[in-house]
Motif scaffolding. Sequence first.
Motif, short mmCIF file in Angstrom:
data_model
loop_
_atom_site.label_atom_id
_atom_site.label_comp_id
_atom_site.label_asym_id
_atom_site.label_seq_id
_atom_site.Cartn_x
_atom_site.Cartn_y
_atom_site.Cartn_z
N TYR B 11 87.04 16.18 12.97
CA TYR B 11 86.03 17.19 12.67
C TYR B 11 86.73 18.44 12.16
CZ TYR B 11 82.51 14.60 15.31
OH TYR B 11 81.63 13.65 15.75
N GLU B 13 87.34 21.80 12.56
CA GLU B 13 87.07 22.61 13.76
C GLU B 13 86.46 23.96 13.41
OE1 GLU B 13 89.98 21.86 12.54
OE2 GLU B 13 91.40 23.52 12.70
N LEU B 16 82.62 23.60 13.68
CA LEU B 16 81.96 23.23 14.94
C LEU B 16 80.91 24.27 15.28
CD1 LEU B 16 84.67 22.11 17.51
CD2 LEU B 16 83.15 20.68 16.18
N PHE B 27 78.46 18.83 17.48
CA PHE B 27 79.26 18.08 16.50
C PHE B 27 78.40 17.54 15.37
CE2 PHE B 27 81.65 17.87 20.45
CZ PHE B 27 82.95 18.14 20.01
N LYS B 33 87.55 16.06 8.01
CA LYS B 33 88.68 16.35 7.11
C LYS B 33 89.89 15.59 7.61
CE LYS B 33 90.49 20.17 9.82
NZ LYS B 33 91.06 21.50 9.87
N ASP B 122 92.81 18.19 16.04
CA ASP B 122 91.64 18.26 16.94
C ASP B 122 92.04 18.19 18.41
OD1 ASP B 122 92.40 15.60 16.63
OD2 ASP B 122 90.36 14.82 16.60
#
Lengths: 322, 259
Positions: B11, B13, B16, B27, B33, B122
């Motif tokens: 994800y 970040e 988010l 999410f 990415k 992540d």
Amino acid sequence: MAVDVIAYSEEGDVLLELVGLANDLAGHTGGKSFAMLMAGGVADPGEFGSFVTGGIYVVKGVPATQSLQEAAPYMLSEVARRHESAIVLLGSTRNEKVTAGRLAAKLDATVATECSSVAYEEGRLNVKRLSFSGRAETSITLSGRYVIVCMKPRSHQKAERSTERAQVTQLEVPVPETPVRVVEVKDKPASSIDLTKAEKIVSVGRGLKKKEDLSIIQDLAEALGASVGCSRPLSADLEWLPEEAHIGLTGVQVKPKLYLAVGISGQLQHLAGVKDAGTIVAINLDKSAPIFGSCDYGIVGDLYQVVPEVVRQLRALRLERR
Amino acid sequence: MNVLVLVKHVYDESQLKVDRVSGRVGFEGVPGKMSDFDRHAIEASLVIRATVGGKVTALTFGRAEAVKSLREALAMGVDRAVLIREENFEMLDVKATADVIRAACDKLGPFDLFLCAEGSVDVYSSLLAPVLSEKLGLPLVSYAQSLVVKDNAVVAERALERKLEMVEVALPAVISVTGEVNSPRIPTLLQIMAAMKKEIVTFTLQDLGLNIEKLKSAGFAVTGYSGKSKERRKVIFEGTPSETATKLLEILNREGLLS
């Protein structure tokens, strides 16, 4: 089934924190606390016995051609297997994260790294750690015969000495010849200060145009009584400052009372390193830089004008106070 | 030289949805990415191929959307891109992930070199390389900040916090690299477009003879996320350097931060 808690770290300070945590946890698991030391390592085994309730394991040293991260997993798995069930606590250094991974595979244990807190409840270890460049804290539950946790530095009080001394067991663990040979070890140039302990930090980023201009930042640090840090590009790409000065997810994480970010745009990976800072101040030319969304005070302006002015006024203040 | 480079699709970040007060982390709809550090591992694999020849395979274990990261790896220049597709891959712990990679290697290999980044952006557990090396029974060179492949061996500089270890190992081996190892190339528009047309080999866990229920570890569970964080005051000063410096220092002085 009593669950014992075993602490190991090659860093003396961290080991004392881990043993402090081990003592706490053992109070809840019904087991005892232990520490593993390398012979000739960070602590005197007899002396260290007064910190734990269960015992001290002293394992014989590692050959010079072998990295600690090759040997420690063998030693720890031997130590852990002497316990019916155990929680193994390590630091979150590079060597110790590798050790944790290898040990988890060897013991078929559950594992988590970079943890900031742990609590034992009903046979499970609940751990918390930051994820997503510090944007979220993840809660993880670990259980099983063996559980391995790498703790962040300063996540627990250091252990207190007791009047009793736990037994010391000397162990010789056969470490197989590894195909990875360490042919040379170089000390990195010693950094003048440990940023993780600094109370004030002036940090600089890409807004600085050339290396010579670091003197502006150093003047500010001096006037404030602060240490100097930087964002990743300045240490990794430009090499203007040592790697130890790199604050962020893959660098050091700091907790100063005052953090002054100069010419730093404020990428999440940098902010992950200053999440726990007291007051964050930003100086940046770009009003839309993300750092202004994550600071307490900000000055929109050219660092080449603002910083010398702040330094001038700081010096004047200091003179006034005399 | 047959090189496998591991890529993780994560994800983004920065996208988010985090509520600082309630701590809720959303999410849904968050774009994915390539884990930023993986570009260094890909670059390292391409440099090795350019020096000693061979073939580079990029492997991802993740959701269908992870093809996006594999396309990027193809655009950078890897020869083959493979996705082990599993929508619930995040339920698995690092040991299970290593088991999946090992099973994929049985199908795709043999490989002389396994490259990955020191951690993913992540989770950043930094556990995959050591666990995988144990599962494959191969030596590990972790945290390489420089590496050279020569005569079927690797010489690398392993960067620890306070020292550098120069290490040597005969291949095959697992190597994790730090961000200092290189500056990843940026693919051209032409390369990106060409990558869109390339094949992405896709397997399911079933194709590898695996089953997610059996891979799941009984003792590991992510129980929640919290995005609670300190609300910063965000007091921004604009004006002349002299005015803004005065305002800032007044406040810092009042808060006892100048003593």
